[in-house]
Write an enzyme that holds these catalytic residues in place. Structure first.
Site, PDB file in Angstrom:
ATOM      1  N   LYS A 187      -1.593  16.364  -6.855  1.00  0.00           N
ATOM      2  CA  LYS A 187      -0.857  16.164  -8.105  1.00  0.00           C
ATOM      3  C   LYS A 187       0.048  17.357  -8.420  1.00  0.00           C
ATOM      4  O   LYS A 187       1.126  17.191  -8.991  1.00  0.00           O
ATOM      5  CB  LYS A 187      -1.839  15.915  -9.251  1.00  0.00           C
ATOM      6  CG  LYS A 187      -2.566  14.570  -9.156  1.00  0.00           C
ATOM      7  CD  LYS A 187      -1.605  13.404  -9.162  1.00  0.00           C
ATOM      8  CE  LYS A 187      -2.328  12.074  -9.266  1.00  0.00           C
ATOM      9  NZ  LYS A 187      -1.392  10.920  -9.322  1.00  0.00           N
ATOM     10  N   SER A 234       1.005  12.457 -12.957  1.00  0.00           N
ATOM     11  CA  SER A 234       0.225  13.537 -12.356  1.00  0.00           C
ATOM     12  C   SER A 234      -1.171  13.528 -12.965  1.00  0.00           C
ATOM     13  O   SER A 234      -1.718  12.472 -13.271  1.00  0.00           O
ATOM     14  CB  SER A 234       0.941  14.873 -12.594  1.00  0.00           C
ATOM     15  OG  SER A 234       0.214  15.940 -12.024  1.00  0.00           O
ATOM     16  N   SER A 235      -1.747  14.684 -13.154  1.00  0.00           N
ATOM     17  CA  SER A 235      -3.075  14.803 -13.752  1.00  0.00           C
ATOM     18  C   SER A 235      -3.254  16.207 -14.282  1.00  0.00           C
ATOM     19  O   SER A 235      -2.694  17.169 -13.740  1.00  0.00           O
ATOM     20  CB  SER A 235      -4.169  14.513 -12.721  1.00  0.00           C
ATOM     21  OG  SER A 235      -5.443  14.906 -13.203  1.00  0.00           O
ATOM     22  N   TYR A 255      -7.382  16.297  -4.846  1.00  0.00           N
ATOM     23  CA  TYR A 255      -6.730  15.552  -5.929  1.00  0.00           C
ATOM     24  C   TYR A 255      -5.801  16.446  -6.738  1.00  0.00           C
ATOM     25  O   TYR A 255      -4.621  16.141  -6.938  1.00  0.00           O
ATOM     26  CB  TYR A 255      -7.792  14.933  -6.831  1.00  0.00           C
ATOM     27  CG  TYR A 255      -7.221  14.091  -7.957  1.00  0.00           C
ATOM     28  CD1 TYR A 255      -6.451  12.959  -7.681  1.00  0.00           C
ATOM     29  CD2 TYR A 255      -7.455  14.426  -9.292  1.00  0.00           C
ATOM     30  CE1 TYR A 255      -5.927  12.184  -8.707  1.00  0.00           C
ATOM     31  CE2 TYR A 255      -6.938  13.651 -10.314  1.00  0.00           C
ATOM     32  CZ  TYR A 255      -6.181  12.533 -10.022  1.00  0.00           C
ATOM     33  OH  TYR A 255      -5.658  11.773 -11.035  1.00  0.00           O
ATOM     34  N   VAL A 306      -8.979   8.993 -18.692  1.00  0.00           N
ATOM     35  CA  VAL A 306      -8.501   7.771 -19.345  1.00  0.00           C
ATOM     36  C   VAL A 306      -9.511   6.673 -19.053  1.00  0.00           C
ATOM     37  O   VAL A 306      -9.998   6.559 -17.915  1.00  0.00           O
ATOM     38  CB  VAL A 306      -7.098   7.362 -18.835  1.00  0.00           C
ATOM     39  CG1 VAL A 306      -6.612   6.095 -19.537  1.00  0.00           C
ATOM     40  CG2 VAL A 306      -6.104   8.497 -19.043  1.00  0.00           C
ATOM     41  N   ASP A 341       0.849  -1.189   0.000  1.00  0.00           N
ATOM     42  CA  ASP A 341       0.000   0.000   0.000  1.00  0.00           C
ATOM     43  C   ASP A 341       0.886   1.241   0.000  1.00  0.00           C
ATOM     44  O   ASP A 341       1.619   1.495   0.959  1.00  0.00           O
ATOM     45  CB  ASP A 341      -0.898  -0.017   1.237  1.00  0.00           C
ATOM     46  CG  ASP A 341      -1.955   1.078   1.224  1.00  0.00           C
ATOM     47  OD1 ASP A 341      -1.810   2.046   0.442  1.00  0.00           O
ATOM     48  OD2 ASP A 341      -2.923   0.973   1.995  1.00  0.00           O
TER      49      ASP A 341
END
Length: 295
Positions: free
Chosen positions: A182, A164-165, A178, A210, A79
């Site tokens: 990132k 990342s995003s 979130y 995605v 984890d």
């Protein structure tokens, strides 16, 4: 795994021959597509997964890769949100891949892909969501780098890619946790590029939507409403009825465009893992079909 992006010719299969890659969160989605791409290039791989429910998927993936490409693939349950998780991945890799004759062990490629998504508006966010998001998305990659540091190359041939995003830069509503986590990962990317200049290149990629299991479980109508203006202006998100799957064609009607296929996002990530990417470091490479252009 049978896509054209992972088959490769003989030269492509040898491109990463003798290399070892650790990819976190790689039993499914983008991570699994990255594992397939790297294995097709001859790379030995460490497949990391978190939950017991992913064990069989990881094992099946490892078997398929070994049968298809003759590469060595091991699975490690750990984890990334637990302080001991990242070090246990490195320990398992070292135990399996240390050369029995020379005692040498090297990690050539690390893809920090594991991540958790939190979509909570300011008035609704929970402290536990913050803790989990930053533990997995920020602290986990940092601890993995710390554990792997003694085993990185010393000739700048190493490759680190942080997933990342696009949320880190678009300011998507409900993405305080979130997107913020990132953005922190992108900041660490630049720092590591300087600290590891003699060891490895360090880059990040910032996918948009995605078509993965994670994406499928994001709440529908509200997410589609927020995504639509962005997807309508994403050049490569325009749906192709004769090429794209029927489910994505239907989705595009409501969302304004299609998400990426996992192998499309993985292709850019794996390009950054090759020797051809030797002159690129400290960058966030846009891997989102044009949802965000370079500035």
């Amino acid at each position: 795994m049978a896509s054209s992006s992972t088959r490769g010719d003989g030269a492509a299969r040898k491109l990463l021959q003798g290399k070892l890659a650790i990819v976190t969160g790689s039993s499914r989605g983008i991570g699994a597509a990255v594992i397939c791409n790297l294995a097709a290039k001859g790379c030995s791989v460490v497949i990391n997964y978190t939950s017991d429910s992913s064990a069989s998927k990881a094992a099946t993936l490892a078997s398929r890769l070994e049968a298809s490409y003759g590469t060595v693939a091991i699975t490690v349950q750990a984890d990334m949100g637990e302080p001991s998780g990242p070090a246990s991945i490195v320990a398992a890799a070292k135990q399996h891949f240390t050369d029995s004759t020379t005692g040498s062990f090297q990690i050539d490629i690390i893809v920090n892909n594991a991540g958790v998504v939190s979509m909570e508006w300011i008035q609704d966010f929970k402290v536990e969501s913050f803790r989990q998001g930053y533990a997995v998305n920020v602290l986990g990659p940092l601890l993995l780098m710390q554990a792997a540091l003694p085993y990185l190359p010393h000739d700048r041939s190493g490759r680190i890619v942080n997933v990342s995003s696009v949320s880190s830069q678009l300011g998507c509503a409900s993405h305080s946790i979130y997107g913020g986590s990132k953005a922190a990962l992108e900041a660490m990317t630049r720092t590591w590029a300087r600290e590891l200049a003699s060891r490895a290149t360090v880059n990040a990629v910032n996918p948009g939507p995605v078509a993965t299991d994670m994406y499928a479980h994001v709440p529908g109508s509200e997410f589609e409403r927020m995504s639509k203006p962005f997807l309508l202006n994403t050049p490569l998100a325009e749906v192709r009825p004769q090429i794209d799957g029927e489910d994505l064609v239907r989705y595009a009607e409501a969302a304004g465009g299609r998400p990426a296929y996992d192998h499309e996002a993985a292709g850019v990530i794996c390009m950054l893992c090759t020797p051809d990417a030797a002159w690129c470091t400290g960058s966030v490479v846009n891997d989102n079909g044009g949802m965000k252009f370079c500035i």
